[in-house]
Write a protein that holds these residues in place. Structure first.
Motif, short mmCIF file in Angstrom:
data_model
loop_
_atom_site.label_atom_id
_atom_site.label_comp_id
_atom_site.label_asym_id
_atom_site.label_seq_id
_atom_site.Cartn_x
_atom_site.Cartn_y
_atom_site.Cartn_z
N GLN A 90 0.85 -1.19 0.00
CA GLN A 90 0.00 0.00 0.00
C GLN A 90 0.89 1.24 0.00
O GLN A 90 1.63 1.47 0.97
N ARG A 94 4.56 -1.91 3.28
CA ARG A 94 4.16 -3.32 3.17
C ARG A 94 3.55 -3.76 4.49
O ARG A 94 4.04 -3.42 5.56
N ASN A 107 -7.77 -4.26 -1.12
CA ASN A 107 -6.47 -4.08 -1.79
C ASN A 107 -6.05 -5.37 -2.48
O ASN A 107 -4.87 -5.72 -2.52
N ASP A 109 -5.64 -6.48 -5.49
CA ASP A 109 -4.71 -6.53 -6.62
C ASP A 109 -3.25 -6.39 -6.19
O ASP A 109 -2.35 -6.79 -6.94
N SER A 110 -3.02 -5.83 -5.02
CA SER A 110 -1.65 -5.68 -4.53
C SER A 110 -1.43 -6.45 -3.24
O SER A 110 -0.59 -6.11 -2.42
N GLY A 136 -3.82 -11.76 -5.64
CA GLY A 136 -2.72 -11.10 -6.33
C GLY A 136 -2.77 -11.34 -7.83
O GLY A 136 -3.40 -12.28 -8.32
N LYS A 148 2.52 -9.16 -9.64
CA LYS A 148 2.55 -7.73 -9.94
C LYS A 148 1.79 -6.97 -8.85
O LYS A 148 0.65 -7.29 -8.54
N VAL A 149 2.45 -5.95 -8.28
CA VAL A 149 1.81 -5.13 -7.25
C VAL A 149 2.09 -3.66 -7.55
O VAL A 149 3.04 -3.32 -8.26
N ASP A 150 1.25 -2.81 -7.00
CA ASP A 150 1.48 -1.36 -7.07
C ASP A 150 2.23 -0.95 -5.81
O ASP A 150 1.76 -1.20 -4.69
N TYR A 151 3.38 -0.31 -6.01
CA TYR A 151 4.22 0.04 -4.87
C TYR A 151 4.88 1.39 -5.11
O TYR A 151 5.59 1.56 -6.11
N GLU A 155 4.64 0.02 -10.76
CA GLU A 155 4.28 -1.39 -10.81
C GLU A 155 5.53 -2.20 -10.55
O GLU A 155 6.56 -1.99 -11.22
#
Length: 759
Positions: A90, A94, A107, A109-110, A136, A148-151, A155
């Motif tokens: 997020q 983490r 959340n 997707d991440s 995920g 794959k995560v948004d950080y 990406e």
């Protein structure tokens, strides 16, 4: 931050780290020990060993000193013994474990789960098919699967080894309070069915994490070592024991032949499609049918609603292990509606017909693989899945009624503790003074199922391994910075809020504040905070800015608030003394009964402390249901200990805590009754009656103990009181009948004695 294009397309993604131009550049920077443990010197023996049971759903970490080799289960940062293998990204932070699970719905997707199944996996379809409960986004790259995560606005692609490494580094931090600066060696538990590629991935994850992992061990071997180490050589004898391990994602059935403290593996099979997760999925499918037929909406497998519904499925599964019918509500499931589901044990068995057949086949195949002259003497059940009634019935159906099912090991801790024993054997002294603790360690013939980490290959080439190490360091640094920033910001905000409340709302000691001077400074500080939250320069503010603002505000308020702050400090010192006295009392009781104080002296808010109370209470109940009465009593006592660490409670809050303490004392007493420790049971029943002298349950349980102690008159007095409170209580009525019979026998015996003495 950039890295090589994972897809090999030549396009530039939002990437993570620059590829190294030299080996020195790629090396991870040195990390302080308090942040992450670097690889210890392999030439010197460690002071501690860790056993990491890294499961598909949760992880459990055991730790033991090499002086005593008595492992204990480590607690995570919210004092839980089990940590969900879930990680959420997020912003630039983490979240691990329970905290990640809490945000998974919003959340998804991440948020990453199911990483153990991804190790060594090449195909997204295969991974998703084998892991219907994972979360995920997963992609195929030229280097294998990646999440794959948004950080931090980018990406980020993370391979399973990198994700597992993050968990291993986190687990090492859980051990910091226990190990501190001591050297540590770790052993990781893996499924028996892991391939060479998967074991190589575990080695690579260990290398990236910086934790000194010395070996990986098959789960069946770890469980057998735990079983053999905790039993005497005489008890083990030449027993032939089957171990049925029903975990979340894998089921393993193995048979070991014991000769004293040495076990030989005779048979073993592992499958990945009948674990307790499959039972959850069977319930999920049935409830999803209800959603479709009754509410016109079928939930997608990995939708937000499905995540919420799976939590309900687990709750129903656990409840149905003890009752024939259960109900549970899933909040905000369809169009904002809270939906209540009712499920029965009969429906559960029908939904799991296919899984039961697979379990029967698995146990049958293992049994038939044994030589004709091999007879299984007992079957040890391990793992949360065996609480489901049909699982036990399936095993008995194949083995026969004459093979007893036993539950002598703590299901949660069996594998992790066995891994600590395996790691400890590596450091057994070969000369000098022998440590007696090593004499009791069991061993597996030929170390079957135990792999030295150095004997395993890597799953990454050297350049990618070095990049991964550097990334791991960057992520840990970012975690630390974000945590420090949040702590400083929250401290400033809380101070502004509490002081303003006292100054304007007539709170405690508010008469000592000079309001006008105080409020003007608070307004200015609050405006600064508002600009930070909503302005465009958020990224330019550092932790030091918050610390400096806090210190400056303290100085500004000194003339108007000095008397107020002095009064608060005096009250704080008084309450801390009361807390210490209460905690010391609870700790002394815990130590006296074989437990250990957790030394948690933090001044937590009521909700945070309550989480620890409920979490320990729930763990105790789970252990009690499995027949682990002594560990259950220690969990209940730990919960009781946390009850004595609340502060500044309202009268309503105090009543709530007293009700919980009443329940805990009664639960502890029940554990001691099961263990036939009558004096300990009486002690806690008496404490319960101090809280509520009219507790029918406490009076009944004291009468039950007094009956066992043959003090029938006192038992009858308690039962008479209980009957006044609850005249129709069947348990009280039955016990009263037994006690009256015993009193009549005593009276008759006394009458005969009198006749003999006096004619």
């Amino acid at each position: 931050m950039t890295t090589e294009d994972e897809n090999g397309t030549g396009q530039q993604q939002n990437e993570v780290v620059d590829p190294p131009t030299s080996q020195n550049e790629a090396q991870a920077p040195e990390v302080p020990q308090s942040v992450a443990e670097t690889k210890e010197n392999s030439d010197s023996s460690p002071a501690f060993v860790l056993g990491v049971d890294f499961g598909t759903d949760t992880a459990v970490i055991a730790c033991a000193s090499l002086k005593t080799i008595k492992p204990e289960i480590l607690r995570n940062d919210i004092s839980n013994q089990k940590t969900p293998v879930t990680i959420a990204f997020q912003g630039n932070e983490r979240a691990f474990g329970d905290l990640a699970v809490q945000v998974a719905t919003a959340n998804k997707d991440s948020t990453i789960s199911g990483v153990l199944r991804a190790l060594g996996c090449k195909s997204v379809d295969d991974f998703k098919a084998s892991t219907p409960f994972c979360t995920g986004r997963v992609e195929e790259t030229e280097n294998g699967l990646a999440f794959k995560v948004d950080y931090n606005g980018d990406e980020l692609l993370l391979h399973p080894e990198q994700v597992m490494a993050s968990f291993l580094a986190k687990f090492r931090k859980f051990a910091n309070s226990k190990i501190k600066d001591g050297k540590v060696a770790a052993s990781i538990v893996i499924p028996d069915c892991f391939t060479d590629d998967q074991r190589a991935a575990v080695r690579t994850a260990s290398e990236i994490s910086g934790v000194n992992v010395v070996q990986v061990i098959d789960r069946s071997a770890a469980i057998a070592l735990n079983y053999g180490t905790k039993k005497s050589e005489e008890v083990l004898g030449d027993a032939c024991v089957m171990y049925a391990d029903i975990g979340h994602g894998y089921v393993t059935v193995s048979v070991y032949q014991w000769k004293g403290k040495t076990a030989t593996k005779l048979a073993q099979q592992t499958v990945s499609d009948i674990g307790s997760a499959i039972i959850d999925e069977a319930i999920f499918d049935e409830l999803n049918k209800i959603c479709e037929s009754k509410y016109g909406q079928k939930l997608a497998k990995n939708s937000k609603g499905a995540i919420r519904l799976r939590a309900v499925c687990r709750k129903l599964k656990e409840t149905l292990s003890g009752v024939s019918e259960a109900a549970a509500t899933c909040e905000n499931l369809i169009d904002g509606q809270d939906i209540c589901f009712t499920f029965t044990r009969e429906k559960l068995e029908q939904a799991c017909t296919e899984a039961k057949e697979k379990m029967l086949t698995l146990v049958k195949q293992v049994k038939e693989s044994l030589k004709d002259d091999v007879k299984v003497s007992s079957c040890e059940l391990v793992g949360g899945g065996f609480r489901v009634p049909w699982v036990k019935n399936a095993i008995t159906e194949i083995l026969g009624e004459d093979v007893p099912l036993s539950y002598t090991m703590d299901s949660m801790a069996a594998a992790s503790m066995g891994a600590t024993f395996a790691a400890a054997r590596l450091f057994e002294p070969t000369g000098g003074i022998r440590r007696p603790a090593f004499d009791n360690l069991a061993k597996i013939e030929g170390d079957d199922g135990i792999y030295s980490l150095d004997s395993l290959p890597h799953s990454m080439e050297e350049e990618r391994l070095l990049i991964s190490k550097k990334l791991q360091q960057q992520l840990e640094d970012a975690d630390r910075n974000a945590a420090e920033m949040k702590e400083a910001r929250n401290k400033l905000e809380a101070f502004i809020f509490e002081t303003r409340s006292a100054a304007t709302s007539g709170g405690k000691f508010s008469e000592l504040i000079k309001n006008d001077e105080c409020v003007s400074f608070l307004n200015a500080a609050e405006e600064w905070l508002y600009d930070y939250e909503n302005g465009g320069a958020k990224d330019d503010v550092t932790k030091d800015d918050f610390v400096n603002k806090y210190n400056a505000l303290i100085q500004e308020l000194e003339p108007s608030c000095s008397d107020y702050r002095k009064a608060l400090e005096e009250e704080r010192m008084k309450k801390e003394k009361e807390l210490e006295e209460g905690a010391a009392k609870a700790a002394a009781e815990l130590e006296a009964s074989g437990g250990k104080d957790d030394h948690d002296f933090r001044k937590l808010s009521k909700p945070d402390r309550m989480k620890k109370v409920i979490m320990n209470k729930d763990e105790g109940t789970s252990l009690f249901k499995d027949g682990n009465f002594e560990p259950a009593s220690l969990r209940y006592k730990r919960s009781l200990q946390h009850c004595d660490k609340f502060f500044d409670l309202s009268e309503e809050d105090k009543k709530e805590i007293e009700d919980i303490k009443l329940s805990l004392h009664l639960n502890i007493a029940m554990c001691h009754i099961k263990l036939e420790a009558w004096e300990f049971a009486l002690k806690h029943i008496d404490e319960a009656l101090k809280i509520d002298p009219e507790s029918c349950k406490a009076l009944y349980r004291r009468a039950l103990v007094l009956e066992k102690q043959k003090d029938f008159d006192k038992a009858k007095n308690d039962l008479l009181k209980a009957q006044k409170i609850s005249p129709d209580d069947k348990a009280v009525i039955r016990l009263m009948e037994r006690v009256n019979i015993q009193i009549k026998r005593q009276d008759a015996k006394a009458k005969k004695m009198a006749q003999k003495m006096f004619g």
